[in-house]
Design a protein around this motif. Structure first.
Motif, PDB file in Angstrom:
ATOM      1  N   GLY A 277       7.005   6.946  -0.467  1.00  0.00           N
ATOM      2  CA  GLY A 277       8.351   5.438  -0.931  1.00  0.00           C
ATOM      3  C   GLY A 277       7.943   4.161  -2.075  1.00  0.00           C
ATOM      4  O   GLY A 277       8.262   2.759  -1.848  1.00  0.00           O
TER       5      GLY A 277
ATOM      6  N   ARG B 246      -3.753   6.280   0.373  1.00  0.00           N
ATOM      7  CA  ARG B 246      -3.448   5.244  -0.441  1.00  0.00           C
ATOM      8  C   ARG B 246      -4.379   4.043  -1.613  1.00  0.00           C
ATOM      9  O   ARG B 246      -3.759   3.904  -2.553  1.00  0.00           O
ATOM     10  CB  ARG B 246      -2.012   3.966   0.031  1.00  0.00           C
TER      11      ARG B 246
ATOM     12  N   GLU C 161       3.842  -6.661   2.447  1.00  0.00           N
ATOM     13  CA  GLU C 161       2.730  -6.165   3.170  1.00  0.00           C
ATOM     14  C   GLU C 161       2.082  -6.637   4.027  1.00  0.00           C
ATOM     15  O   GLU C 161       1.685  -6.256   5.098  1.00  0.00           O
ATOM     16  CB  GLU C 161       1.984  -4.748   2.621  1.00  0.00           C
TER      17      GLU C 161
ATOM     18  N   ASP D 278      -3.822   1.950   7.487  1.00  0.00           N
ATOM     19  CA  ASP D 278      -2.474   1.354   6.674  1.00  0.00           C
ATOM     20  C   ASP D 278      -1.080   1.782   7.079  1.00  0.00           C
ATOM     21  O   ASP D 278      -1.070   3.077   7.305  1.00  0.00           O
ATOM     22  CB  ASP D 278      -3.451   2.779   5.773  1.00  0.00           C
ATOM     23  N   ALA D 279      -1.042   1.196   6.520  1.00  0.00           N
ATOM     24  CA  ALA D 279       0.851   0.967   7.513  1.00  0.00           C
ATOM     25  C   ALA D 279       1.266   1.911   5.982  1.00  0.00           C
ATOM     26  O   ALA D 279       2.410   2.086   5.248  1.00  0.00           O
ATOM     27  CB  ALA D 279       1.585  -0.115   6.495  1.00  0.00           C
ATOM     28  N   ASN D 280       0.810   3.084   6.126  1.00  0.00           N
ATOM     29  CA  ASN D 280       1.222   4.255   5.384  1.00  0.00           C
ATOM     30  C   ASN D 280       2.859   5.219   5.520  1.00  0.00           C
ATOM     31  O   ASN D 280       2.709   5.852   6.470  1.00  0.00           O
ATOM     32  CB  ASN D 280       0.734   5.888   4.950  1.00  0.00           C
ATOM     33  N   TRP D 281       4.198   4.475   5.739  1.00  0.00           N
ATOM     34  CA  TRP D 281       5.239   4.402   6.549  1.00  0.00           C
ATOM     35  C   TRP D 281       5.602   5.643   6.093  1.00  0.00           C
ATOM     36  O   TRP D 281       6.701   6.313   6.895  1.00  0.00           O
ATOM     37  CB  TRP D 281       6.089   3.479   6.728  1.00  0.00           C
TER      38      TRP D 281
ATOM     39  N   GLY E 270      -7.491   9.260   6.405  1.00  0.00           N
ATOM     40  CA  GLY E 270      -7.988   7.389   6.256  1.00  0.00           C
ATOM     41  C   GLY E 270      -6.860   5.973   5.552  1.00  0.00           C
ATOM     42  O   GLY E 270      -7.397   5.352   5.335  1.00  0.00           O
ATOM     43  N   SER E 271      -7.473   6.989   4.200  1.00  0.00           N
ATOM     44  CA  SER E 271      -7.584   5.519   3.294  1.00  0.00           C
ATOM     45  C   SER E 271      -6.765   6.677   2.091  1.00  0.00           C
ATOM     46  O   SER E 271      -7.214   6.405   0.844  1.00  0.00           O
ATOM     47  CB  SER E 271      -8.766   5.610   2.946  1.00  0.00           C
TER      48      SER E 271
ATOM     49  N   GLU F  53      12.217   1.780   0.218  1.00  0.00           N
ATOM     50  CA  GLU F  53      11.199   0.182   0.671  1.00  0.00           C
ATOM     51  C   GLU F  53      12.255  -1.200   0.729  1.00  0.00           C
ATOM     52  O   GLU F  53      12.948  -0.817  -0.293  1.00  0.00           O
ATOM     53  CB  GLU F  53      10.367   0.082  -0.628  1.00  0.00           C
TER      54      GLU F  53
ATOM     55  N   PHE G  21      11.801   9.496  -0.399  1.00  0.00           N
ATOM     56  CA  PHE G  21      12.427   8.197   0.670  1.00  0.00           C
ATOM     57  C   PHE G  21      12.497   6.580  -0.473  1.00  0.00           C
ATOM     58  O   PHE G  21      11.502   5.355  -0.550  1.00  0.00           O
ATOM     59  CB  PHE G  21      11.050   7.872   1.585  1.00  0.00           C
TER      60      PHE G  21
ATOM     61  N   PRO H  61       9.318   3.198  -5.134  1.00  0.00           N
ATOM     62  CA  PRO H  61      10.321   3.986  -6.138  1.00  0.00           C
ATOM     63  C   PRO H  61       9.374   3.452  -7.540  1.00  0.00           C
ATOM     64  O   PRO H  61       8.872   2.651  -7.639  1.00  0.00           O
ATOM     65  CB  PRO H  61      11.057   3.009  -6.384  1.00  0.00           C
TER      66      PRO H  61
END
Lengths: 412, 412
Positions: A125, A411, B367, B324-327, A408-409, B361, A89, A127
């Motif tokens: 996501g 990233r 964010e 976490d906005a882990n899209w 849960g974390s 993105e 992505f 790049p």
């Protein structure tokens, strides 16, 4: 991030015999990780054939698309794998990164770009710079080695949340000639059939034509990597590649069913299953290794679908973590799997003790031996649907607080 | 067991206006719970019509089978519901318990046994004595009441791991006559589409024929109880029943699409959605209430399947729990949902902020506002697939340590 090794891990990494025609180097790319190698380059001798199984995800990564387009050619000269960024992505930028990477590797191997294979695992996501990998590759050339240490370094370089490196090997004969299979894999986001990227790289010095390789790889994947609860179609990046350099000197084989391949087929499937089960043993937060055998289904496809439904049920997995022989949750999962089942014919056995039959708990059921079995690290669940001859075996692990901690974390 | 009320719970239980023709009593059955009522008896006046939606599970409970067989008659005079034992996977003993229960209730109501409805929720696979419920019912008759307190007591008696009682009500007119809808539901094992038994009981004094009731109930279930991550086909015991006593005095309606039902239809759907969303708010261990709106799919069925795949992804749910906005995990779930999607057309918006489009993105993505939105208790995820006009909305909650706590030792 997990910092301790899974309690289900094997005692250590096996010594992988080098495979003639395969040279490997690893490096730190600077993309994400510090203090460890996260990039692998393998250079393969001329004449190497290749087969692959790739994710069926419709939102698959740029490297997966590249491999899928290259596989029909059937020949390979290099593989580049990075950990830390999945290059998934990432739009046109992702394609540019792949293009720069394969061009750099093709220059090194002296081959066409569609003889270069790529795989990436890590965050989705974000790049990468187009030359993030390409610029590192030339400096790796002097380090390319055909030895066991290089194979182990490769296994370690492709890890993400894995808590141990996963390798497996077998040596067998094809028509009197000894050949070697050495391979490694990564994957641990395993509790769910979700974004649990699984990468696997298998090398052999056998001389086998690409179509025959592909036939074997596809067949055995169903009973190994696709029989653990990460399906081939569920990650954006799942990639399994098998390279055959032909350097062992056996008479080239073109038919996957040729009699001289009998031992090789068995050995290849063993290596694949060994690696797949190591992935389960590294399931995020796993404390139990669970085998689910399902027999008596309408057919094998139905058997696998039901077995995977049980294996993926969060309520079954949390009960396993709690060492609770809550077989009612297994029955519930069977009932919603979407395949034929008859409540009153189901038999469930855990650790060799029959628990239910004829639509209810067996008379005089003693939970003690089952409870003792549940306290162990290896749990065997056997389900007989009693309506046909379809069967399947799948493997999974339990669902624990450790899984929540890790995911849960991820990233951060 | 959960001992504190969900942080997502409403301020309190609503006052449910009594429904003419409905009398309710509750009691402690002694089956499982101590110190609380766990059995509800509702007696309905003659002329009451009924509609129902039941689990599609192939291993469904004895009470579900009973209700399914009775529904074609379309009339009801009593409902008996117990909590603590699901009477599921209890073989012939389970059928005997149902038989004794409906016979006892039929004697009380003065009706045929197939005018008695039953539902059970709790542990699977533990047989009940045949008269475990039947012997308690006669003693409840003097307590039968047509008032708000009885409705609330009913809502509380059917709870299992619920941390709050769930009720909803509306009053509207049918052809100038005011009618009441009062209902309650239970359910909280909600993180997975698994064995999360959902029970719902809706009472109205409107005069509406059974087929029209059924048409409305089935239609609205798809957008309410079947749009939260417990599907109708996933528990052994899911039961939703709607009773219409006809005591309000409106001219009886036989057509679900009759113009005079316009307001009633809207009110009924609102009550159903209100109850369904309260179940999500009581999701085991839930700390976030999550709405997922999916548009631009090939059709509505595809939209719902993809939305539910996202809503059920453990990796998405743990990311939500971790704020976490882990899209990327959302993209991965879309890709494996098995419906058409084009990676480069997907747009994901969280809390009103567009995060990704054109396969990556969005340039300059900040964010910060998304992270702030994720810290709240209510999270809005909007997904545009960009390929069609299909749409769906589903609701779910996050996956937390609380879920593991509750489900790792449910039976102990």
């Amino acid at each position: 991030m997990a910092t301790t090794v899974s309690p289900l891990a094997p005692a250590g990494f096996p010594t992988l015999p080098p495979v003639a025609g395969v040279r490997i180097a690893t490096a730190n790319s600077g993309i994400r990780y510090k203090g460890r190698d996260d990039l692998m380059l393998a250079v393969l001798d001329e004449g190497t054939t290749v087969a692959g199984v790739l994710t069926k995800s419709l939102t698959c990564s740029a490297p997966v698309i590249w491999c899928r387009d290259s596989l029909p050619r059937g020949s390979a000269r290099a593989v580049v794998v990075n950990a830390g960024n999945a290059n998934a992505f990432t739009g046109k930028a992702g394609d540019a990164t792949v293009q720069a990477t394969v061009e750099a590797a093709a220059r090194i191997a002296g081959c066409a770009t569609d003889e270069v294979y790529v795989a990436s695992t890590g965050v989705i996501g974000i790049p990468l710079a187009a030359d993030a990998i390409a610029k590192v590759l030339p400096g790796m050339v002097p380090a390319l080695k055909n030895d066991s240490a290089a194979l182990e370094a490769g296994a370690r370089a492709i890890m993400t949340t894995d808590t141990f490196a996963k390798g497996s090997t077998r040596q067998v004969a094809i028509g009197g000639t000894t050949v070697t299979i050495s391979g490694f894999a990564k994957g641990s986001g395993m509790i769910a059939p979700d974004m649990a990227t699984m990468l696997g790289f298998l090398f052999t010095d056998a001389a086998i034509a690409a179509p025959a390789l592909q036939s074997m790889l596809s067949e055995f994947t169903e009973r190994s990597f696709n029989a653990i609860t990460v399906d081939g179609d569920t990650s954006t990046s799942d990639t399994l590649l098998l390279f055959a350099t032909g350097k062992a000197g056996n008479a080239p084989v073109t038919d996957a069913r040729a009699p001289e391949l009998t031992d090789f087929r068995k050995a290849l499937e063993e290596v694949m299953l060994d690696l797949a089960l190591q992935i389960v043993r590294d399931g995020e937060g796993a404390t139990k290794f669970v085998s689910i055998t399902l027999v008596g289904a309408e057919n094998d496809v139905a058997a696998k679908r039901i077995a995977l439904t049980v294996a993926n049920s969060p309520l079954v997995k949390t009960a396993l973590a709690g060492e609770d022989a809550n077989w009612g949750r297994i029955v519930a999962a069977i009932g919603r799997a979407g395949e034929r089942a008859d409540r009153d014919l189901i038999k469930i056995t855990i650790g060799g003790t029959l628990i239910c039959a004829e639509g209810m708990e067996v008379p005089g059921y003693d939970e003690a031996p089952v409870a003792a079995h549940m306290k162990g690290q290896e749990i065997d669940v056997h389900i007989d649907l009693g309506i046909g001859t379809g069967k399947s075996r799948v493997w999974t692990c339990d669902l624990t607080h450790g899984y929540i901690d890790i995911n849960g974390s991820y990233r951060s």
